[in-house]
Motif scaffolding. Sequence first.
Motif, mmCIF file in Angstrom:
data_model
loop_
_atom_site.group_PDB
_atom_site.id
_atom_site.type_symbol
_atom_site.label_atom_id
_atom_site.label_comp_id
_atom_site.label_asym_id
_atom_site.label_seq_id
_atom_site.Cartn_x
_atom_site.Cartn_y
_atom_site.Cartn_z
ATOM 1 N N UNK A 1 5.669 9.915 3.232
ATOM 2 C CA UNK A 1 4.895 8.723 2.915
ATOM 3 C C UNK A 1 5.659 7.470 3.348
ATOM 4 N N UNK A 2 6.948 7.450 3.111
ATOM 5 C CA UNK A 2 7.747 6.281 3.490
ATOM 6 C C UNK A 2 7.606 5.986 4.978
ATOM 7 N N UNK A 3 7.729 6.988 5.803
ATOM 8 C CA UNK A 3 7.668 6.782 7.249
ATOM 9 C C UNK A 3 6.271 6.388 7.722
ATOM 10 N N UNK A 4 5.262 6.795 7.001
ATOM 11 C CA UNK A 4 3.907 6.365 7.339
ATOM 12 C C UNK A 4 3.711 4.891 6.996
ATOM 13 N N UNK A 5 4.279 4.475 5.870
ATOM 14 C CA UNK A 5 4.124 3.091 5.441
ATOM 15 C C UNK A 5 5.060 2.130 6.163
ATOM 16 N N UNK A 6 6.154 2.616 6.669
ATOM 17 C CA UNK A 6 7.147 1.725 7.282
ATOM 18 C C UNK A 6 6.932 1.504 8.776
ATOM 19 N N UNK A 7 5.774 1.845 9.290
ATOM 20 C CA UNK A 7 5.466 1.634 10.705
ATOM 21 C C UNK A 7 5.493 0.134 11.024
ATOM 22 N N UNK A 8 4.872 -0.669 10.161
ATOM 23 C CA UNK A 8 4.869 -2.123 10.335
ATOM 24 C C UNK A 8 5.485 -2.731 9.081
#
Length: 89
Positions: A1-8
């Motif tokens: 989830x972190x990597x999905x949210x940290x795209x931008x």
Amino acid sequence: LYYRLSVIPIVLPPLRQRREDIPLLAEHFLKKYAATNNARVTGFTKRAMARLMGMRWEGNVRELENIVERSVVLATQPLIDEADLPTAE
């Protein structure tokens, strides 16, 4: 989830670094809590707004919202004055 949210990444500075937002946020919270509490508070005096602008805001926007809500509930005049704001701790 972190990597999905940290795209931008979204960088939002703390309230103490964006003091120009304080009057707009304070007026928004005043209208919200005046309506919720059927209060006849319509705004802030210049001294009250100057005091809000000078506070440290360690609690950021949530702290501002809580102070405005408290002031709306306890105010006895149509304008929130400096005396209606809590004292510094």
